[in-house]
Design a protein around this motif. Structure first.
Motif, mmCIF file in Angstrom:
data_model
loop_
_atom_site.group_PDB
_atom_site.id
_atom_site.type_symbol
_atom_site.label_atom_id
_atom_site.label_comp_id
_atom_site.label_asym_id
_atom_site.label_seq_id
_atom_site.Cartn_x
_atom_site.Cartn_y
_atom_site.Cartn_z
ATOM 1 N N GLY A 123 4.994 0.443 2.348
ATOM 2 C CA GLY A 123 6.264 1.312 2.693
ATOM 3 C C GLY A 123 5.744 2.092 3.777
ATOM 4 O O GLY A 123 4.351 2.608 3.914
ATOM 5 N N ASN A 124 6.582 3.029 4.398
ATOM 6 C CA ASN A 124 6.464 3.985 5.293
ATOM 7 C C ASN A 124 6.434 5.483 4.780
ATOM 8 O O ASN A 124 6.384 6.382 5.353
ATOM 9 C CB ASN A 124 7.405 4.003 6.423
ATOM 10 C CG ASN A 124 7.421 3.023 7.230
ATOM 11 O OD1 ASN A 124 6.282 2.335 7.409
ATOM 12 N ND2 ASN A 124 8.364 2.218 7.571
ATOM 13 N N ALA A 125 6.410 5.591 3.239
ATOM 14 C CA ALA A 125 6.382 6.880 2.608
ATOM 15 C C ALA A 125 5.615 6.803 1.365
ATOM 16 O O ALA A 125 5.106 5.614 1.071
ATOM 17 C CB ALA A 125 7.765 7.176 2.238
ATOM 18 N N ALA A 126 5.090 7.819 1.093
ATOM 19 C CA ALA A 126 4.204 7.933 -0.192
ATOM 20 C C ALA A 126 5.124 7.846 -1.584
ATOM 21 O O ALA A 126 5.704 8.874 -1.837
ATOM 22 C CB ALA A 126 3.332 9.101 -0.369
ATOM 23 N N ALA A 127 5.336 6.722 -1.941
ATOM 24 C CA ALA A 127 6.151 6.491 -3.107
ATOM 25 C C ALA A 127 5.652 7.207 -4.525
ATOM 26 O O ALA A 127 4.625 6.274 -5.021
ATOM 27 C CB ALA A 127 6.502 5.249 -3.441
ATOM 28 N N MET A 128 5.996 8.427 -4.701
ATOM 29 C CA MET A 128 5.216 9.083 -5.961
ATOM 30 C C MET A 128 5.922 8.768 -7.267
ATOM 31 O O MET A 128 5.536 9.077 -8.291
ATOM 32 C CB MET A 128 5.191 10.775 -5.520
ATOM 33 C CG MET A 128 4.583 10.946 -4.375
ATOM 34 S SD MET A 128 2.773 10.404 -4.072
ATOM 35 C CE MET A 128 2.081 12.044 -4.796
ATOM 36 N N PHE A 129 7.229 8.150 -7.406
ATOM 37 C CA PHE A 129 7.976 8.262 -8.287
ATOM 38 C C PHE A 129 8.446 6.733 -8.549
ATOM 39 O O PHE A 129 8.838 5.955 -7.485
ATOM 40 C CB PHE A 129 9.233 8.948 -8.240
ATOM 41 C CG PHE A 129 8.807 10.681 -8.179
ATOM 42 C CD1 PHE A 129 8.566 11.367 -9.038
ATOM 43 C CD2 PHE A 129 8.963 10.982 -6.778
ATOM 44 C CE1 PHE A 129 8.177 12.454 -8.787
ATOM 45 C CE2 PHE A 129 8.738 12.391 -6.693
ATOM 46 C CZ PHE A 129 8.370 13.083 -7.618
ATOM 47 N N ASP A 130 8.666 6.144 -9.832
ATOM 48 C CA ASP A 130 9.006 4.987 -9.960
ATOM 49 C C ASP A 130 10.666 4.873 -9.753
ATOM 50 O O ASP A 130 11.411 5.812 -9.779
ATOM 51 C CB ASP A 130 8.998 4.829 -11.586
ATOM 52 C CG ASP A 130 7.569 4.651 -12.121
ATOM 53 O OD1 ASP A 130 6.710 4.617 -11.340
ATOM 54 O OD2 ASP A 130 7.277 4.856 -13.331
ATOM 55 N N GLY A 131 10.884 3.786 -9.321
ATOM 56 C CA GLY A 131 12.091 3.428 -8.608
ATOM 57 C C GLY A 131 12.277 3.862 -7.193
ATOM 58 O O GLY A 131 13.463 3.709 -6.534
ATOM 59 N N ASP A 132 11.442 4.484 -6.415
ATOM 60 C CA ASP A 132 11.687 4.861 -5.036
ATOM 61 C C ASP A 132 11.960 3.310 -4.297
ATOM 62 O O ASP A 132 11.755 2.278 -4.648
ATOM 63 C CB ASP A 132 10.394 5.403 -4.534
ATOM 64 C CG ASP A 132 9.984 7.011 -4.867
ATOM 65 O OD1 ASP A 132 10.980 7.399 -5.332
ATOM 66 O OD2 ASP A 132 9.003 7.478 -4.582
ATOM 67 N N PRO A 133 12.608 3.578 -3.327
ATOM 68 C CA PRO A 133 12.995 2.408 -2.679
ATOM 69 C C PRO A 133 11.865 1.330 -1.958
ATOM 70 O O PRO A 133 10.628 2.008 -1.709
ATOM 71 C CB PRO A 133 14.061 2.809 -1.354
ATOM 72 C CG PRO A 133 13.979 4.164 -1.305
ATOM 73 C CD PRO A 133 13.076 4.812 -2.524
ATOM 74 N N LEU A 134 11.966 0.037 -2.245
ATOM 75 C CA LEU A 134 10.880 -0.758 -2.079
ATOM 76 C C LEU A 134 10.919 -1.203 -0.440
ATOM 77 O O LEU A 134 11.955 -1.397 0.094
ATOM 78 C CB LEU A 134 10.888 -2.094 -2.842
ATOM 79 C CG LEU A 134 10.841 -1.884 -4.336
ATOM 80 C CD1 LEU A 134 10.721 -3.272 -5.019
ATOM 81 C CD2 LEU A 134 9.317 -1.473 -4.564
ATOM 82 N N PRO A 135 9.692 -1.502 -0.018
ATOM 83 C CA PRO A 135 9.855 -1.982 1.605
ATOM 84 C C PRO A 135 10.088 -3.280 1.515
ATOM 85 O O PRO A 135 10.361 -4.121 0.550
ATOM 86 C CB PRO A 135 8.277 -1.899 2.011
ATOM 87 C CG PRO A 135 7.431 -1.972 0.831
ATOM 88 C CD PRO A 135 8.494 -1.244 -0.263
#
Length: 167
Positions: free
Chosen positions: A105-117
């Motif tokens: 992904g293009n972001a640091a997904a710090m939380f469960d459930g963040d959008p998947l790439p």
């Protein structure tokens, strides 16, 4: 009776396989950390190389080949000849055969459930800069058979990877 025996043998074989996904997640985090360390240690990029468009000191490449095998490579910028600077391979880490890179992904997904790439097809490269910062990224790993999923989130300012045991 034979069907039950075959099913039991298959289940035991599957349960007997060790889950390598956590180890692979730590290896990816280690390689990201090494990319940051190399970028900081190698210092600023020659201005001529920067003018030519080479602004990252190191690059991390995540790829999946045609067989489904996942590989992580670390490239460093050789700007000893600034007019012909190139990225050279410093190290590569093939993930175990049971682990695959789902996506980057293009972001640091710090939380469960963040959008998947999107699912990884081919390769994706992320940059690490001479000041130790990087492109934001999250590497999503999953076991090919079991339901194990890990993600490695990398905030852009610090480039210090954080391993999470689900996504």
């Amino acid at each position: 009776v034979a069907i039950i025996g075959i099913a039991a043998a298959s289940a035991i074989a599957l349960l007997g396989r060790s889950d390598t996904t956590p180890k692979d997640a730590r290896n990816v985090a280690s390689l990201v950390h090494e990319a940051r360390r190399q970028a900081l240690a190698r210092g600023p990029i020659d201005p001529i190389a920067v003018a030519a468009g080479n602004v990252a000191r190191t690059q991390i490449e995540f790829s999946t080949d045609s067989t489904g095998a996942s590989l992580v490579r670390l490239w460093v910028l050789d700007d000893s000849n600034p007019t012909a600077s190139v990225y050279v391979l410093l190290s590569q880490d093939p993930l175990s055969s049971d682990t695959k890179i789902y996506g980057v992904g293009n972001a640091a997904a710090m939380f469960d459930g963040d959008p998947l790439p999107n699912a990884l097809a081919g390769s994706v490269t992320r940059n690490v800069y001479p000041d130790g910062s990087s492109d934001a990224m999250t590497v999503y790993l999953q076991h090919k058979v079991q339901a194990t999923r890990y993600r490695v989130a990398v905030p852009p300012i610090t480039s210090i990877p954080i391993v999470y045991d689900k996504w």
